[in-house]
Design a protein around this motif. Structure first.
Motif, PDB file in Angstrom:
ATOM      1  N   LEU A  69       7.801 -27.754  -8.915  1.00 25.52           N
ATOM      2  CA  LEU A  69       6.923 -26.837  -8.186  1.00 25.52           C
ATOM      3  C   LEU A  69       6.579 -27.409  -6.814  1.00 25.52           C
ATOM      4  O   LEU A  69       6.543 -26.674  -5.817  1.00 25.52           O
ATOM      5  CB  LEU A  69       5.644 -26.590  -8.988  1.00 25.52           C
ATOM      6  CG  LEU A  69       4.681 -25.557  -8.397  1.00 25.52           C
ATOM      7  CD1 LEU A  69       5.328 -24.183  -8.331  1.00 25.52           C
ATOM      8  CD2 LEU A  69       3.394 -25.490  -9.211  1.00 25.52           C
TER       9      LEU A  69
ATOM     10  N   SER B 231      10.386 -21.603 -11.508  1.00 24.81           N
ATOM     11  CA  SER B 231       9.184 -21.483 -10.682  1.00 24.81           C
ATOM     12  C   SER B 231       9.467 -20.563  -9.506  1.00 24.81           C
ATOM     13  O   SER B 231      10.623 -20.309  -9.160  1.00 24.81           O
ATOM     14  CB  SER B 231       8.728 -22.859 -10.167  1.00 24.81           C
ATOM     15  OG  SER B 231       9.676 -23.384  -9.249  1.00 24.81           O
ATOM     16  N   TRP B 232       8.396 -20.097  -8.913  1.00 21.13           N
ATOM     17  CA  TRP B 232       8.494 -19.383  -7.639  1.00 21.13           C
ATOM     18  C   TRP B 232       7.303 -19.792  -6.777  1.00 21.13           C
ATOM     19  O   TRP B 232       6.231 -20.107  -7.284  1.00 21.13           O
ATOM     20  CB  TRP B 232       8.557 -17.865  -7.825  1.00 21.13           C
ATOM     21  CG  TRP B 232       7.344 -17.231  -8.457  1.00 21.13           C
ATOM     22  CD1 TRP B 232       7.190 -16.855  -9.757  1.00 21.13           C
ATOM     23  CD2 TRP B 232       6.094 -16.886  -7.808  1.00 21.13           C
ATOM     24  NE1 TRP B 232       5.950 -16.309  -9.977  1.00 21.13           N
ATOM     25  CE2 TRP B 232       5.256 -16.316  -8.794  1.00 21.13           C
ATOM     26  CE3 TRP B 232       5.617 -17.002  -6.507  1.00 21.13           C
ATOM     27  CZ2 TRP B 232       3.970 -15.860  -8.509  1.00 21.13           C
ATOM     28  CZ3 TRP B 232       4.329 -16.561  -6.218  1.00 21.13           C
ATOM     29  CH2 TRP B 232       3.520 -15.994  -7.217  1.00 21.13           C
TER      30      TRP B 232
ATOM     31  N   SER C 110       4.435 -12.081 -12.638  1.00 21.90           N
ATOM     32  CA  SER C 110       3.506 -12.457 -11.565  1.00 21.90           C
ATOM     33  C   SER C 110       4.162 -12.311 -10.187  1.00 21.90           C
ATOM     34  O   SER C 110       3.494 -11.914  -9.231  1.00 21.90           O
ATOM     35  CB  SER C 110       2.981 -13.884 -11.765  1.00 21.90           C
ATOM     36  OG  SER C 110       4.037 -14.827 -11.745  1.00 21.90           O
TER      37      SER C 110
ATOM     38  N   ASP D 266      10.958 -16.755 -19.175  1.00 24.86           N
ATOM     39  CA  ASP D 266      10.299 -16.701 -17.862  1.00 24.86           C
ATOM     40  C   ASP D 266       9.568 -15.384 -17.619  1.00 24.86           C
ATOM     41  O   ASP D 266       9.184 -15.082 -16.490  1.00 24.86           O
ATOM     42  CB  ASP D 266      11.322 -16.933 -16.746  1.00 24.86           C
ATOM     43  CG  ASP D 266      12.463 -15.905 -16.785  1.00 24.86           C
ATOM     44  OD1 ASP D 266      12.389 -14.949 -17.583  1.00 24.86           O
ATOM     45  OD2 ASP D 266      13.429 -16.064 -16.019  1.00 24.86           O
TER      46      ASP D 266
ATOM     47  N   GLN E 128       1.126 -19.215  -2.782  1.00 24.21           N
ATOM     48  CA  GLN E 128       0.916 -18.738  -4.142  1.00 24.21           C
ATOM     49  C   GLN E 128       2.129 -19.142  -4.958  1.00 24.21           C
ATOM     50  O   GLN E 128       3.246 -19.173  -4.441  1.00 24.21           O
ATOM     51  CB  GLN E 128       0.733 -17.227  -4.160  1.00 24.21           C
ATOM     52  CG  GLN E 128      -0.431 -16.743  -3.303  1.00 24.21           C
ATOM     53  CD  GLN E 128      -0.615 -15.245  -3.357  1.00 24.21           C
ATOM     54  OE1 GLN E 128      -0.720 -14.668  -4.435  1.00 24.21           O
ATOM     55  NE2 GLN E 128      -0.633 -14.604  -2.203  1.00 24.21           N
ATOM     56  N   SER E 129       1.923 -19.440  -6.238  1.00 24.84           N
ATOM     57  CA  SER E 129       3.036 -19.939  -7.038  1.00 24.84           C
ATOM     58  C   SER E 129       2.801 -19.687  -8.517  1.00 24.84           C
ATOM     59  O   SER E 129       1.686 -19.363  -8.943  1.00 24.84           O
ATOM     60  CB  SER E 129       3.238 -21.442  -6.794  1.00 24.84           C
ATOM     61  OG  SER E 129       2.081 -22.157  -7.173  1.00 24.84           O
ATOM     62  N   ASP E 130       3.870 -19.868  -9.279  1.00 20.56           N
ATOM     63  CA  ASP E 130       3.780 -19.831 -10.736  1.00 20.56           C
ATOM     64  C   ASP E 130       4.892 -20.703 -11.294  1.00 20.56           C
ATOM     65  O   ASP E 130       5.952 -20.862 -10.663  1.00 20.56           O
ATOM     66  CB  ASP E 130       3.886 -18.405 -11.267  1.00 20.56           C
ATOM     67  CG  ASP E 130       3.085 -18.224 -12.557  1.00 20.56           C
ATOM     68  OD1 ASP E 130       2.710 -19.244 -13.166  1.00 20.56           O
ATOM     69  OD2 ASP E 130       2.839 -17.065 -12.953  1.00 20.56           O
TER      70      ASP E 130
ATOM     71  N   ARG F 127       6.589 -14.257 -18.143  1.00 21.85           N
ATOM     72  CA  ARG F 127       5.242 -14.323 -17.565  1.00 21.85           C
ATOM     73  C   ARG F 127       5.304 -14.547 -16.056  1.00 21.85           C
ATOM     74  O   ARG F 127       4.611 -13.862 -15.297  1.00 21.85           O
ATOM     75  CB  ARG F 127       4.449 -15.449 -18.244  1.00 21.85           C
ATOM     76  CG  ARG F 127       3.035 -15.616 -17.703  1.00 21.85           C
ATOM     77  CD  ARG F 127       2.348 -16.807 -18.360  1.00 21.85           C
ATOM     78  NE  ARG F 127       3.108 -18.034 -18.178  1.00 21.85           N
ATOM     79  CZ  ARG F 127       3.074 -18.777 -17.067  1.00 21.85           C
ATOM     80  NH1 ARG F 127       2.322 -18.403 -16.042  1.00 21.85           N
ATOM     81  NH2 ARG F 127       3.781 -19.882 -16.982  1.00 21.85           N
ATOM     82  N   ILE F 128       6.124 -15.497 -15.597  1.00 17.99           N
ATOM     83  CA  ILE F 128       6.153 -15.769 -14.158  1.00 17.99           C
ATOM     84  C   ILE F 128       6.943 -14.700 -13.407  1.00 17.99           C
ATOM     85  O   ILE F 128       6.725 -14.494 -12.214  1.00 17.99           O
ATOM     86  CB  ILE F 128       6.692 -17.185 -13.857  1.00 17.99           C
ATOM     87  CG1 ILE F 128       8.186 -17.294 -14.145  1.00 17.99           C
ATOM     88  CG2 ILE F 128       5.912 -18.242 -14.608  1.00 17.99           C
ATOM     89  CD1 ILE F 128       8.799 -18.586 -13.595  1.00 17.99           C
TER      90      ILE F 128
ATOM     91  N   THR G 279       5.646 -22.947 -18.487  1.00 17.77           N
ATOM     92  CA  THR G 279       5.055 -24.033 -19.274  1.00 17.77           C
ATOM     93  C   THR G 279       6.175 -24.829 -19.941  1.00 17.77           C
ATOM     94  O   THR G 279       7.350 -24.438 -19.896  1.00 17.77           O
ATOM     95  CB  THR G 279       4.121 -23.469 -20.342  1.00 17.77           C
ATOM     96  OG1 THR G 279       4.892 -22.668 -21.262  1.00 17.77           O
ATOM     97  CG2 THR G 279       3.029 -22.604 -19.711  1.00 17.77           C
TER      98      THR G 279
END
Length: 310
Positions: free
Chosen positions: A221, A91-92, A123, A117, A103-105, A119-120, A108
């Protein structure tokens, strides 16, 4: 600056309001020629509303541990051939300085089990591309290098250049404290504390995340978000002591404080001496940073010679 009562932009500064606790100038007074009423804005709020303020991003990431083959539990060298599963980003969380929202991502459950990772990572790349300055705790040795490692691993090009501010480096250099962990520093300064991960099983939380446990990922998260809130408070607390802070005045059109971009500056009675010249010292009325205002020295006679050791 617009009047909050009538919206008129025809306003004029009328001095300061002073803090009753420490006597510092706390608010700027204005009078509006549209409605002929006075209002005040805190110095910090005035900086927040500056449209051209450089974009400062506070950032923290959480990563998954590697799985490796080992021969024992004590100190030993583990060759790269023993890696079963490499680490990845879980996560970030990030927030723009003074922004109320984070803001975060988060990966799944499927992405966590597959250690995927991409996708995130894509972002967070978008945010870094917009930032002028990145702030983090142990940022230079951990978060920044880890993020770049995932960029190149996932075939993502580097973001636009940015400067970094590492609060771990700053606190180690400037203060003799018992510990420099963010958890200790936020408690020591009375700021927003990190969440105690032992309440969620400690390392078990990371183990549950990489097995795709959805509840564990949500907790991760939440833990990550709390870190960034505390990070912002820590950064603002130590900011007056950051001697090598990126000069925000370079990115502004007006003469401002190099650390916070406030226009409210006051000359002090202090003088800073170099080997050849002396300079007046100014203090920012917003963040309380002392600094040398003018490049031109205050000597009445130009110094052309300087002494050097034999």
């Amino acid at each position: 600056m617009n009047c909050p009562k009538c919206g008129s932009g025809h306003v004029v500064k009328k001095g300061f309001y002073y803090s009753q606790t420490d006597g510092y100038k706390a608010s700027q007074r204005y009078i509006c020629y549209g409605c002929n009423k006075q209002f005040k804005i805190t110095l910090n709020e005035e900086v927040r509303s500056t449209k051209d303020l450089p974009r400062i991003l506070l950032l923290d990431i959480e990563t998954a541990p590697m799985e490796v083959y080992v021969w024992g539990l004590y100190k030993q060298y583990i060759p790269h051939d023993n890696i079963i599963k490499d680490w990845c980003m879980l996560s970030w969380v990030a927030k723009w300085l003074y922004d109320e929202d984070t803001q975060s991502d988060l990966v799944t459950t499927e992405e966590a089990m597959e250690r995927n990772d991409k996708r995130i990572v894509q972002s967070i790349h978008k945010l870094l591309d917009e930032a002028d300055i990145i702030v983090g705790h142990n940022l230079d040795r951990f978060d920044d290098r880890k993020i770049k490692a995932r960029f190149i691993t996932n075939g993502i090009e580097p973001p636009s250049p940015y400067r970094t501010i590492d609060t771990l480096k700053i606190t180690r250099r400037e203060f003799a404290l018992p510990s420099y962990k963010q958890d200790y520093l936020t408690k020591y300064f009375g700021l927003t504390n990190k969440i105690n991960v032992s309440e969620f099983g400690g390392f078990e939380l990371w183990k549950n995340c990489v097995t795709g446990n959805e509840e564990a990922l949500k907790i991760m998260l939440h833990y990550n978000k709390h870190d960034v809130i505390g990070l912002e408070e820590l950064y603002l607390k130590v900011r007056p002591y950051i001697k090598n802070h990126p000069n925000l005045g370079v990115l502004m059109d007006e003469d401002t404080c190099p650390n916070c971009a406030s226009e409210h500056l006051e000359e002090t009675d202090s003088t800073y001496f170099t080997a050849a010249n002396k300079f007046p010292v100014y203090r920012c009325l917003n963040c309380r940073t002392p600094y040398i205002r003018h490049k031109k020295n205050s000597n009445t006679v130009q110094t052309n010679l300087r002494s050097v050791p034999k």
